[in-house]
Enzyme design. Structure first.
Site, PDB file in Angstrom:
ATOM      1  N   SER A  72       0.824  -1.208   0.000  1.00 27.65           N
ATOM      2  CA  SER A  72       0.000   0.000   0.000  1.00 27.65           C
ATOM      3  C   SER A  72       0.862   1.263   0.000  1.00 27.65           C
ATOM      4  O   SER A  72       1.581   1.532  -0.950  1.00 27.65           O
ATOM      5  CB  SER A  72      -0.944  -0.040   1.202  1.00 27.65           C
ATOM      6  OG  SER A  72      -1.899   0.979   1.148  1.00 27.65           O
ATOM      7  N   ASP A 116      -2.446   6.202  -3.437  1.00 26.32           N
ATOM      8  CA  ASP A 116      -1.307   5.541  -2.803  1.00 26.32           C
ATOM      9  C   ASP A 116      -0.835   4.395  -3.692  1.00 26.32           C
ATOM     10  O   ASP A 116      -1.305   4.240  -4.824  1.00 26.32           O
ATOM     11  CB  ASP A 116      -1.661   5.067  -1.390  1.00 26.32           C
ATOM     12  CG  ASP A 116      -2.767   4.027  -1.374  1.00 26.32           C
ATOM     13  OD1 ASP A 116      -3.530   3.957  -2.347  1.00 26.32           O
ATOM     14  OD2 ASP A 116      -2.874   3.287  -0.373  1.00 26.32           O
ATOM     15  N   ASP A 146      -1.236   1.191  -3.976  1.00 22.90           N
ATOM     16  CA  ASP A 146      -2.179   0.227  -4.565  1.00 22.90           C
ATOM     17  C   ASP A 146      -3.519   0.865  -4.900  1.00 22.90           C
ATOM     18  O   ASP A 146      -4.464   0.173  -5.272  1.00 22.90           O
ATOM     19  CB  ASP A 146      -2.376  -0.980  -3.644  1.00 22.90           C
ATOM     20  CG  ASP A 146      -3.068  -0.629  -2.335  1.00 22.90           C
ATOM     21  OD1 ASP A 146      -2.964   0.537  -1.896  1.00 22.90           O
ATOM     22  OD2 ASP A 146      -3.704  -1.519  -1.742  1.00 22.90           O
ATOM     23  N   ASP A 193      -6.019   2.169  -3.289  1.00 26.10           N
ATOM     24  CA  ASP A 193      -7.285   1.979  -2.586  1.00 26.10           C
ATOM     25  C   ASP A 193      -7.653   3.214  -1.777  1.00 26.10           C
ATOM     26  O   ASP A 193      -8.672   3.230  -1.092  1.00 26.10           O
ATOM     27  CB  ASP A 193      -7.271   0.723  -1.708  1.00 26.10           C
ATOM     28  CG  ASP A 193      -6.233   0.760  -0.597  1.00 26.10           C
ATOM     29  OD1 ASP A 193      -5.427   1.707  -0.547  1.00 26.10           O
ATOM     30  OD2 ASP A 193      -6.223  -0.183   0.226  1.00 26.10           O
TER      31      ASP A 193
END
Length: 461
Positions: free
Chosen positions: A107, A254, A256, A258
């Site tokens: 992340s 960010d 990833d 999400d």
């Protein structure tokens, strides 16, 4: 938290606390577990199918190949989305009826870290029961399907699994996002910061397709620069970019994707709390805010509580973590929830936070209201906030300190009705997070400093 999996997957330093062997063994379990589940249900002729995505970290390839080796050795098929986002894995798992999905990512962490996130067949975070079984398997004490397993059987012959290039799934996810764009963005200058991560091709493709004049940074991943001085954890890069190019709005994701934070046309940061406020108000005005309720966490700013109250919108709070937000939304059929950090869930469209989807929904409000982002957020007045991440050796020992608990109770009393306090161990890093909101920044900082010092003292005992 479990022995290996925290609130957001199994995360650690790649090659040290999270190794290729861990990934292989997790793959072995997943391939075996879903194959055995089908066999027990009388579906032994149908192969288990597991879809995998990864972000741009150098170590993501190592972990991907190890997972695939384990999955196929156990008799399941592995479908590869390649570099993509966490929400795309969730969407494709649910849409294409995979048994589960895997996202390789840490992340917002820097590139030396990596992680393995798991989602169930509904595209939701993996059930706790399955996570416990995986951890038992990693510890060599697995009991499942009515017996003890010293080792897991290997598939043989035609039962061995195969690997499928599934980039078409990622493209279908892009098409899904484009279909959610209700307005033509032509003439709007939009900045995108892709954090050198999983969204670096997806987000620009969506905004280009919807007609925006798109300006992009953080789109030069090299395996080592994910989240480095870009992305939602370094929002100052997008602030400069918006002002230098006189953009109408900017969105930062960010690693990833999400989560999403925004920057308005004046260069000011628009947090997850701002997004919950403007989207909650917008949905209510259109009769689309089910139960007239927004879900936030205990970390959300005190100002959000006050602003939603003025709009006669109820606010439900949960523990920190998008998992807890989603659980509350699912149980009550709420449509909007999220975190200050930018994990925003629109449950009508997704089962997880989706940064690119969030940016599209913010754009929708701007276009529908014909207002700038600064105008849409001007009624939300956030309290000054001091946040600190205090490194510790033993989070559990520190949080059990009687002296620390007494100080926290005194601080809560000091802030009662005029601010808030949140102290919690991180679910992904060896730190304890301290958050203070108070009428002035000076008071917030002084209170946070005192708590940080006590945390360090308790950790050193």
């Amino acid at each position: 938290m479990g022995r290996y999996f925290g609130t957001d997957g199994f995360r650690g330093k790649a090659g040290a606390t999270l190794t290729a062997d861990h990934a292989y063994r997790i793959g072995r379990f997943l391939g075996w577990y879903y194959t055995e589940t089908k066999r027990q249900a009388g579906e032994e002729n149908e192969k288990a199918r597991i879809v995998i995505g990864k972000d741009t970290r150098r170590s993501s390839y190592m972990l991907e190949y190890s997972l695939v080796g384990g999955i196929t050795a156990s008799g399941a098929d592995a479908y590869l989305l390649h570099v993509t986002t966490t929400p795309s894995v969730s969407y494709i798992t649910r849409q294409d009826r995979f048994d589960c999905g895997v996202m390789i990512t840490a992340s917002h962490n820097a590139y030396p870290d990596n992680g393995i996130k798991l989602v169930n067949g509904r595209g939701e975070k993996m059930d706790d029961g399955v996570i416990c079984l995986i951890e038992d398997w990693l510890d060599g004490k697995l009991r499942a399907f009515g017996r003890q397993w010293e080792d897991l059987p290997f598939a043989e012959g035609e039962a061995i699994g195969t690997t499928v290039d599934y980039i078409a799934g990622r493209n279908r996810y892009i098409g899904y996002l484009i279909s959610l764009g209700l307005y033509d963005f032509r003439g709007v200058k939009v900045g995108l910061d892709c954090a050198n991560g999983g969204s670096w091709t997806i987000a620009p493709a969506v905004f280009h397709a919807l007609g925006a004049d798109t300006y992009v940074i953080g789109n030069r991943p090299n395996g080592l620069n994910i989240n480095r001085e870009v992305g939602s954890t370094h929002i100052e890069a997008l602030q400069r970019f918006v002002l230098e190019n006189r953009l109408d709005v900017g969105f930062a994701f960010d690693g990833d994707a999400d989560r999403c934070l925004a920057v308005d046309e004046k260069g000011d940061v628009v947090t997850g709390d701002h997004i919950l406020y403007l989207c909650g108000k917008y949905l209510k005005e259109r009769g689309q805010l089910v139960s007239n309720t927004v879900v936030a966490t205990a970390q959300s700013n005190f100002g959000l509580f006050e602003a939603l109250k003025k709009e006669d919108i109820c606010l439900v709070t949960t523990d920190v973590g998008d998992k807890f937000v989603y659980d509350a939304m699912k149980q009550n059929d709420y449509r909007l929830g999220g975190e200050q950090t930018g994990h925003i869930i629109f449950s009508r469209y997704a089962t997880t936070g989706d940064g690119v989807l969030t940016s599209l929904k913010v754009m929708e409000v701007m276009m529908a209201e014909k207002k700038s982002l600064s105008e849409l957020t001007q009624e939300l007045h956030l309290y000054p906030q001091e946040q600190q991440a205090v490194p510790v050796q033993d989070k559990e020992k520190v949080m059990q300190s009687e002296t620390l608990q007494a100080l926290l109770e005194r601080t809560k009393q000091t802030l009662s009705g005029r601010g808030s306090l949140l102290v919690r161990p991180s679910g992904t890093e060896p730190v304890i997070r301290v958050g203070i909101e108070a009428p002035t920044m000076e008071e917030a900082k002084n209170l946070a400093d005192a708590i940080a010092q006590e945390i360090q003292r308790a950790d050193g005992e």
